[in-house]
Design an enzyme around this catalytic site. Structure first.
Site, PDB file in Angstrom:
ATOM      1  CB  SER A   6      -0.995   0.021   1.093  1.00 21.81           C
ATOM      2  OG  SER A   6      -1.546   1.273   1.001  1.00 21.81           O
ATOM      3  CG  HIS A  31      -3.891  -1.560  -1.795  1.00 25.00           C
ATOM      4  ND1 HIS A  31      -5.128  -2.343  -1.880  1.00 25.00           N
ATOM      5  CD2 HIS A  31      -4.239  -0.718  -0.897  1.00 25.00           C
ATOM      6  CE1 HIS A  31      -5.940  -1.779  -1.107  1.00 25.00           C
ATOM      7  NE2 HIS A  31      -5.555  -1.150  -0.199  1.00 25.00           N
ATOM      8  CG  ASP A  33      -5.209   2.432   0.810  1.00 29.24           C
ATOM      9  OD1 ASP A  33      -6.161   1.403   1.029  1.00 29.24           O
ATOM     10  OD2 ASP A  33      -3.977   2.001   0.954  1.00 29.24           O
ATOM     11  CG  MET A  35      -8.662   7.294   2.708  1.00 32.61           C
ATOM     12  SD  MET A  35      -7.771   7.285   4.157  1.00 32.61           S
ATOM     13  CE  MET A  35      -6.868   5.768   3.998  1.00 32.61           C
ATOM     14  CG  HIS A  64      -9.222  -0.006  -0.467  1.00 33.17           C
ATOM     15  ND1 HIS A  64      -8.748  -0.049   0.720  1.00 33.17           N
ATOM     16  CD2 HIS A  64     -10.702   0.067  -0.366  1.00 33.17           C
ATOM     17  CE1 HIS A  64      -9.566  -0.129   1.871  1.00 33.17           C
ATOM     18  NE2 HIS A  64     -10.744  -0.161   1.021  1.00 33.17           N
ATOM     19  CG  MET A  66     -11.445   3.255   2.102  1.00 32.66           C
ATOM     20  SD  MET A  66      -9.794   3.162   3.067  1.00 32.66           S
ATOM     21  CE  MET A  66      -8.638   3.224   1.509  1.00 32.66           C
ATOM     22  CG  MET A 135     -11.425  -2.743   5.010  1.00 29.66           C
ATOM     23  SD  MET A 135     -10.158  -2.407   4.260  1.00 29.66           S
ATOM     24  CE  MET A 135      -9.125  -1.566   5.649  1.00 29.66           C
ATOM     25  CG  ASP A 173      -6.242  -2.860   2.972  1.00 31.07           C
ATOM     26  OD1 ASP A 173      -5.208  -2.692   3.668  1.00 31.07           O
ATOM     27  OD2 ASP A 173      -6.813  -2.215   2.228  1.00 31.07           O
TER      28      ASP A 173
HETATM   29  C1  DX5 Z   1      -6.220   1.637   5.352  1.00 32.50           C
HETATM   30  C2  DX5 Z   1      -5.804   1.088   3.960  1.00 32.50           C
HETATM   31  C3  DX5 Z   1      -4.852   0.268   3.933  1.00 32.50           C
HETATM   32  C4  DX5 Z   1      -3.770   0.681   4.713  1.00 32.50           C
HETATM   33  C5  DX5 Z   1      -2.981  -0.424   5.204  1.00 32.50           C
HETATM   34  O1  DX5 Z   1      -7.662   2.105   5.385  1.00 32.50           O
HETATM   35  O2  DX5 Z   1      -7.024   0.442   3.299  1.00 32.50           O
HETATM   36  O3  DX5 Z   1      -4.657  -0.166   2.621  1.00 32.50           O
HETATM   37  O4  DX5 Z   1      -2.757   1.325   3.975  1.00 32.50           O
HETATM   38  O5  DX5 Z   1      -1.877  -0.125   6.099  1.00 32.50           O
HETATM   39  P1  DX5 Z   1      -1.256  -1.253   6.841  1.00 32.50           P
HETATM   40  O6  DX5 Z   1      -0.623  -2.309   6.374  1.00 32.50           O
HETATM   41  O7  DX5 Z   1      -0.138  -0.126   7.574  1.00 32.50           O
HETATM   42  O8  DX5 Z   1      -2.217  -1.384   8.065  1.00 32.50           O
HETATM   43 ZN    ZN Z   2      -6.616  -0.228   1.292  1.00 41.05          ZN
END
Ligand code: DX5
Ligand code: ZN
Length: 214
Positions: A6, A31, A33, A35, A64, A66, A135, A173
């Protein structure tokens, strides 16, 4: 085990360097993310950053989202070069319609479940999915602790996939490291996302390889 590091835990001031490191590693995907500060209590980065990553990445992009109303951004995610578009079950009222639209746009479709959302909520759509993202932390932040109940959910999802002859892969994840990754591998996970475990490691490439060998 397939690994999708990620970028949330990368050094954004040296994103080029960190993407090249992932290109040179045994990572299977990257990956990303996104948000929105509404679906989750944090804001990360958006489409222009993914486009910049795509220009240098040699690995498939695992995006991903969110965000609320993910159905409104399918073409933008596709235009960023995403191979997989992950949308949250909790953020999408018309999940079946949106999954079809993602596939019609030429991407693989994945549904993500929060830690409190049961696997059974996917019973009526599992055969349509290319991947399910479980998750194992509450989404929004990197570096959180793994929620142990996630191992049970991987087993439940594996059983649902097998009993319905679905081809969906299982991605997990949040809080993944060598210890929790081993438990997830034994439970039947196919792909592990790892942010902090990779980027805080003294040697990220070696950490990706160690996770890959689980
Ligand atoms: C959290 C993200 C993850 C995050 C995971 O909301 O969706 O992808 O980057 O990070 P780690 O591996 O540090 O928990
Ligand atoms: Zn993620």
């Amino acid at each position: 085990m397939k690994i999708s590091p990620s970028l949330l835990s990368a050094d954004f001031g040296n994103l080029n360097r960190d993407v090249i490191m992932l290109n040179e590693s045994v990572a299977d995907m990257i990956h990303l993310d996104i948000m929105d500060g509404v679906f989750v209590p944090n804001i990360s980065f958006g489409f222009p950053v993914i486009k910049s990553v795509q220009k240098i990445a040699t690995k498939p992009l695992d995006v991903h989202l969110m965000i609320v109303n993910p159905q409104n951004y399918i073409n933008q995610v596709r235009d960023c070069g995403a191979e997989i578009m992950n949308i949250h079950q909790e953020a999408c009222i018309h999940l079946h319609r949106t999954i079809q639209a993602i596939k019609n746009a030429g991407m693989k479709a994945a549904v993500t479940l929060n830690p409190s959302t049961p696997v059974s909520t996917l019973e009526d759509i599992i055969t349509e999915l290319d991947m399910v993202l479980l998750m194992s932390v509450n989404p929004g932040f990197g570096g959180q602790s793994f929620i142990p109940n996630s191992v049970k959910k991987v087993k439940q999802l594996k059983s649902l996939i097998e009993s319905s002859s679905s081809n969906a892969l299982i991605e997990v994840d949040g809080g993944v490291n060598l210890e929790t990754g081993k438990l997830l591998a034994q439970a039947g996970a196919d792909i592990l996302v790892a942010g902090n475990a990779v980027f805080a490691a003294p040697n990220p490439k070696e950490m990706i390889e160690a996770l890959h060998n689980l």
